[in-house]
Scaffold this motif. Structure first.
Motif, mmCIF file in Angstrom:
data_model
loop_
_atom_site.group_PDB
_atom_site.id
_atom_site.type_symbol
_atom_site.label_atom_id
_atom_site.label_comp_id
_atom_site.label_asym_id
_atom_site.label_seq_id
_atom_site.Cartn_x
_atom_site.Cartn_y
_atom_site.Cartn_z
ATOM 1 N N ALA A 118 30.459 23.628 -24.477
ATOM 2 C CA ALA A 118 30.192 22.191 -24.610
ATOM 3 C C ALA A 118 28.682 21.971 -24.776
ATOM 4 O O ALA A 118 27.880 22.759 -24.284
ATOM 5 C CB ALA A 118 30.698 21.456 -23.373
ATOM 6 N N GLU A 119 28.340 20.908 -25.501
ATOM 7 C CA GLU A 119 26.912 20.623 -25.654
ATOM 8 C C GLU A 119 26.353 20.046 -24.356
ATOM 9 O O GLU A 119 27.112 19.546 -23.530
ATOM 10 C CB GLU A 119 26.710 19.624 -26.811
ATOM 11 N N GLU A 122 27.790 17.001 -22.519
ATOM 12 C CA GLU A 122 29.168 16.757 -22.967
ATOM 13 C C GLU A 122 30.143 17.283 -21.912
ATOM 14 O O GLU A 122 29.964 18.392 -21.399
ATOM 15 C CB GLU A 122 29.404 17.481 -24.303
ATOM 16 N N TRP A 174 34.610 18.018 -25.082
ATOM 17 C CA TRP A 174 34.501 19.198 -25.941
ATOM 18 C C TRP A 174 35.893 19.688 -26.376
ATOM 19 O O TRP A 174 36.122 20.023 -27.547
ATOM 20 C CB TRP A 174 33.722 20.306 -25.213
ATOM 21 N N ARG A 197 37.166 17.513 -29.029
ATOM 22 C CA ARG A 197 36.469 17.766 -30.289
ATOM 23 C C ARG A 197 37.079 19.017 -30.965
ATOM 24 O O ARG A 197 37.282 19.039 -32.185
ATOM 25 C CB ARG A 197 34.977 17.977 -30.010
ATOM 26 N N CYS A 198 37.386 20.029 -30.157
ATOM 27 C CA CYS A 198 38.023 21.233 -30.711
ATOM 28 C C CYS A 198 39.415 20.913 -31.252
ATOM 29 O O CYS A 198 39.820 21.415 -32.296
ATOM 30 C CB CYS A 198 38.121 22.321 -29.645
ATOM 31 N N TYR A 225 39.180 26.266 -19.906
ATOM 32 C CA TYR A 225 39.043 25.014 -20.663
ATOM 33 C C TYR A 225 39.910 23.914 -20.093
ATOM 34 O O TYR A 225 40.810 24.151 -19.281
ATOM 35 C CB TYR A 225 39.301 25.252 -22.150
#
Ligand SMILES: *Cc1c(COP(=O)(O)O)cnc(C)c1O
Length: 437
Positions: free
Chosen positions: A185-186, A189, A194, A197-198, A231
């Motif tokens: 993750a950024e 974030e 994240w 987003r994936c 995750y």
């Protein structure tokens, strides 16, 4: 020592050890194990090592567990093995019924290893689409850094270059989508953002390629061989929705995470997801005997059912549904029920996390993470050869542990006590503090 050295040289000469450059065994010989006892391995000289990684993630209730031993001994007096084509037996029927209740799926198909479960799920999925009149739906999607076994079919959906690159010419192409691994993750974030987003990349791929895709195969919640990458469950929830929307199977590879490892019996439960296929192995027999199973939906099963032989799933292994392995699995499920293991592990894992507080706060430790009965962290200044050095040093502290790259992980048998966990934490601190590790 004479026996020890003798056994090691005979092993080097006669046994080709798995996942090993044999030349390195000269400098780093394997442990010569004579017996096991709970969470401990005992070598031929009587030295004891805490099995901190459950013998490659398979052991749940300790070595030489009296209850599993008794079940196998009882079965030995009845029937050790009979082929499962044209014959059946009580252990395989009862195990199939109980696994169906636990997973919400059914029609258990058996293999002997995790990799064969992957092969079975991939073949069943593609064959389903063929039987459904869509033979062009035969491609597979998996996650970056995913691991699903190392036979040729399973390796083609695995994404670990060290295991895969050499055999690339043998493998069928498959597509990898970004891993929701929370470490990626950024800054700022959340793991959830994240993961979403994936999932949107997965969606974009499915929108284009669903017509040629049979299934998306995934390790739910924890990518083990990637280095215990963890995750957010929302990724699975979203993957389920997308697979439904685009008409693609979801294969949950719970070979490593099944049977309570992530805190629920199966990891998918934490995302309230029912996959189309679930692959089970490793802990299924409590770590006793090779056994794997794939369970699926009534809809998949129905697509194979009919008068034409070739519509059926004509796949087999000699030891499919081995009665001894099934009895070990039934004894394992009995222990889950009798000892309320999932509930007991909930408090145990909290307590263990507390015992690892000093490790997580260590100056070399990054990304300390935990899910259920798995703990992992990355070592900031690991350097080449770190995993071997840490492994060797831990042995001198009486701990058997094998880091993956710069990731140290702990995946102990569920019978591990708080005292043993405290010893393990001290051993890891000793390794981290050592100038040569
Ligand atoms: C271990 C593992 C496999 C392969 O199982 P084997 O019994 O080693 O063939 C497949 N998938 C996952 C997620 C695993 O951890």
């Amino acid at each position: 020592m004479a026996t020890d050295n003798d056994l090691l040289s005979r092993s080097r000469a006669a046994v080709w050890h798995p996942c090993t450059q044999m030349k390195q065994l000269e400098a780093a010989p394997p442990l010569a194990i004579a017996r096991g006892e709970g969470a401990w391995l005992v070598d031929v000289d009587g030295r004891r090592y805490l099995d901190a990684i459950s013998s490659w993630w398979v052991n749940l209730f300790g070595h030489c567990n009296p209850r599993i031993n008794a079940a196998i001994v009882d079965q030995l007096g009845k029937i050790e093995h009979v082929m499962l084509a044209g014959a059946t037996h009580e252990p395989v029927v009862e195990l199939s019924e109980r696994l169906a209740k636990l997973t919400g799926l059914g029609h258990a198909f058996y293999g002997s290893d995790g990799a064969s479960a992957t092969e079975i799920a991939l073949k069943m999925s593609a064959h389903f689409w063929r039987n459904a009149g869509q033979p062009e739906k035969n491609g597979f999607i998996s996650l970056q850094n995913g691991y699903h076994g190392e036979t040729v079919g399973a390796l083609s959906v695995t994404d670990i270059p060290l295991f895969k690159s050499t055999y690339a010419p043998l493998l069928r192409h498959s597509v990898q989508v970004p891993t929701p691994d929370a470490r990626l993750a950024e800054a700022g974030e959340t793991a959830e953002a994240w993961a979403l987003r994936c999932a949107s990349v997965l969606e974009a791929h499915l929108a284009e390629h669903a017509d040629e895709t049979a299934a998306f195969i995934v390790e739910p919640l924890v990518q083990g061989a990637a280095g215990m990458a963890m995750y957010h469950p929302v990724y699975l929830t979203r993957a389920r929705e997308l697979c439904d929307q685009y008409g693609v199977h979801l294969i949950a590879d719970e070979i490593a995470v099944g049977f309570g490892r992530t805190g629920t019996m199966f990891a998918c439960e934490q995302a309230a997801v029912r996959p189309d296929f679930i692959c089970l192995s490793k802990g299924i027999t409590g770590g006793y005997l090779p056994l794997s199973a794939v369970l699926t939906t009534d809809a998949v099963y129905a697509a194979f059912y009919g008068d034409a032989t070739a519509r059926g799933f004509l796949h087999s292994h000699s030891y499919t549904g081995n009665p001894l392995a099934c009895r070990a699995a039934l004894a394992t499920l009995d222990i889950f029920e009798a000892d309320q293991v999932i509930a007991a592990n909930r408090s145990k894992s909290q307590e263990f996390t507390g015992l690892l507080a000093e490790v997580s706060a260590h100056s070399r430790v990054r990304h300390f993470r935990q899910r259920g009965m798995i703990w992992a962290f990355d070592v900031a200044d690991a350097g080449p050869g770190f995993a071997t050095r840490f492994h060797r040093m831990a042995l001198t502290h009486g701990v058997f542990i094998r880091p993956i790259g710069n990731t140290v992980y702990v995946m102990p048998p569920y019978v591990t006590s708080a005292g043993e966990m405290r010893g393990l934490a001290d051993a890891m601190l000793g390794c981290l503090d050592h100038p040569e590790v």
